[in-house]
Design an enzyme around this catalytic site. Sequence first.
Site, PDB file in Angstrom:
ATOM      1  N   GLY A  48      -9.338  -6.268  -0.671  1.00 36.92           N
ATOM      2  CA  GLY A  48     -10.319  -5.187  -0.716  1.00 36.92           C
ATOM      3  C   GLY A  48     -10.215  -4.446  -2.031  1.00 36.92           C
ATOM      4  O   GLY A  48      -9.701  -4.964  -3.021  1.00 36.92           O
ATOM      5  N   HIS A  76       0.817  -1.216   0.000  1.00 36.87           N
ATOM      6  CA  HIS A  76       0.000   0.000   0.000  1.00 36.87           C
ATOM      7  C   HIS A  76       0.846   1.259   0.000  1.00 36.87           C
ATOM      8  O   HIS A  76       0.547   2.226  -0.703  1.00 36.87           O
ATOM      9  CB  HIS A  76      -0.935  -0.003   1.225  1.00 36.87           C
ATOM     10  CG  HIS A  76      -1.889   1.140   1.214  1.00 36.87           C
ATOM     11  ND1 HIS A  76      -1.543   2.411   1.637  1.00 36.87           N
ATOM     12  CD2 HIS A  76      -3.185   1.222   0.800  1.00 36.87           C
ATOM     13  CE1 HIS A  76      -2.590   3.225   1.484  1.00 36.87           C
ATOM     14  NE2 HIS A  76      -3.590   2.520   0.977  1.00 36.87           N
ATOM     15  N   PHE A  87      -3.202  -7.952   3.489  1.00 38.38           N
ATOM     16  CA  PHE A  87      -3.891  -9.035   4.182  1.00 38.38           C
ATOM     17  C   PHE A  87      -5.154  -9.426   3.433  1.00 38.38           C
ATOM     18  O   PHE A  87      -5.379 -10.577   3.127  1.00 38.38           O
ATOM     19  CB  PHE A  87      -4.192  -8.669   5.636  1.00 38.38           C
ATOM     20  CG  PHE A  87      -2.977  -8.819   6.476  1.00 38.38           C
ATOM     21  CD1 PHE A  87      -2.508 -10.082   6.795  1.00 38.38           C
ATOM     22  CD2 PHE A  87      -2.255  -7.726   6.892  1.00 38.38           C
ATOM     23  CE1 PHE A  87      -1.353 -10.252   7.527  1.00 38.38           C
ATOM     24  CE2 PHE A  87      -1.092  -7.878   7.623  1.00 38.38           C
ATOM     25  CZ  PHE A  87      -0.645  -9.144   7.945  1.00 38.38           C
ATOM     26  N   HIS A 130      -8.327  -2.045  -3.035  1.00 36.42           N
ATOM     27  CA  HIS A 130      -6.983  -1.800  -3.584  1.00 36.42           C
ATOM     28  C   HIS A 130      -6.518  -2.984  -4.426  1.00 36.42           C
ATOM     29  O   HIS A 130      -5.918  -2.808  -5.476  1.00 36.42           O
ATOM     30  CB  HIS A 130      -5.974  -1.555  -2.460  1.00 36.42           C
ATOM     31  CG  HIS A 130      -6.208  -0.271  -1.729  1.00 36.42           C
ATOM     32  ND1 HIS A 130      -6.634   0.884  -2.346  1.00 36.42           N
ATOM     33  CD2 HIS A 130      -6.079   0.048  -0.421  1.00 36.42           C
ATOM     34  CE1 HIS A 130      -6.742   1.852  -1.463  1.00 36.42           C
ATOM     35  NE2 HIS A 130      -6.418   1.372  -0.280  1.00 36.42           N
TER      36      HIS A 130
END
Lengths: 122, 122
Positions: free
Chosen positions: A75, A11, A72, A77
Amino acid sequence: MAMHGIVLFGHGARDVRWREPFERLAGKLRAARGSEPVVLAFLELMEPDLSTAVSGLVAGGCDVVTVVPVFFGQGGHVRKDLPLLVEQCQAAYPSVLIRCAGAVGEDEAVLDAVALYCLRQV
Amino acid sequence: MAMHGIVLFGHGARDVRWREPFERLAGKLRAARGSEPVVLAFLELMEPDLSTAVSGLVAGGCDVVTVVPVFFGQGGHVRKDLPLLVEQCQAAYPSVLIRCAGAVGEDEAVLDAVALYCLRQV
């Protein structure tokens, strides 16, 4: 023989300290992969971005690039932003095969290792 | 004997699908911990927040709560936001010991598992 590069895609964060486990992970993979390149790329707040990372791998002679999302969960992204970025890279480098793996946190063995870590904290 | 609860603390995301590995991780820990509770909490975008999660553990009889940051890196969320939230919870429940572990992604065995996952993708 094809040269196969790996991009560890994270990220990104404002705090440079956040990057440290990503560097350690890249070091482990470099040790295991010999001459085949392993680089980092970030969605935001850190450099390089995916396009710059892929461009470097292609310039270095890679024919195949595998992007591994070091997230993890899968989602927005991983499921929306990343496929668009990969598509743009694929369009820019049509002679290179760019593949995308699932998020590392969905892997059973990774979750088992995280669970063991949690159990060691109590 | 002390009852010891675990809070798996994640960032949170808009996409509900993102939460899935956190639920799997909690399930693994519940299987290992028997009657001692394991709950999730999120910094933003998902519920419950840390205060609500800790409140539930205290109401359930926990004397000790360990918060495990399910983050790869120790950036601002883990090094600044989380300690403040833990401090607020500790002030609200002075009779309970609230401890905070390091980010799971800093653990050597977790990074080794992630590295093996990456190597299986190429």
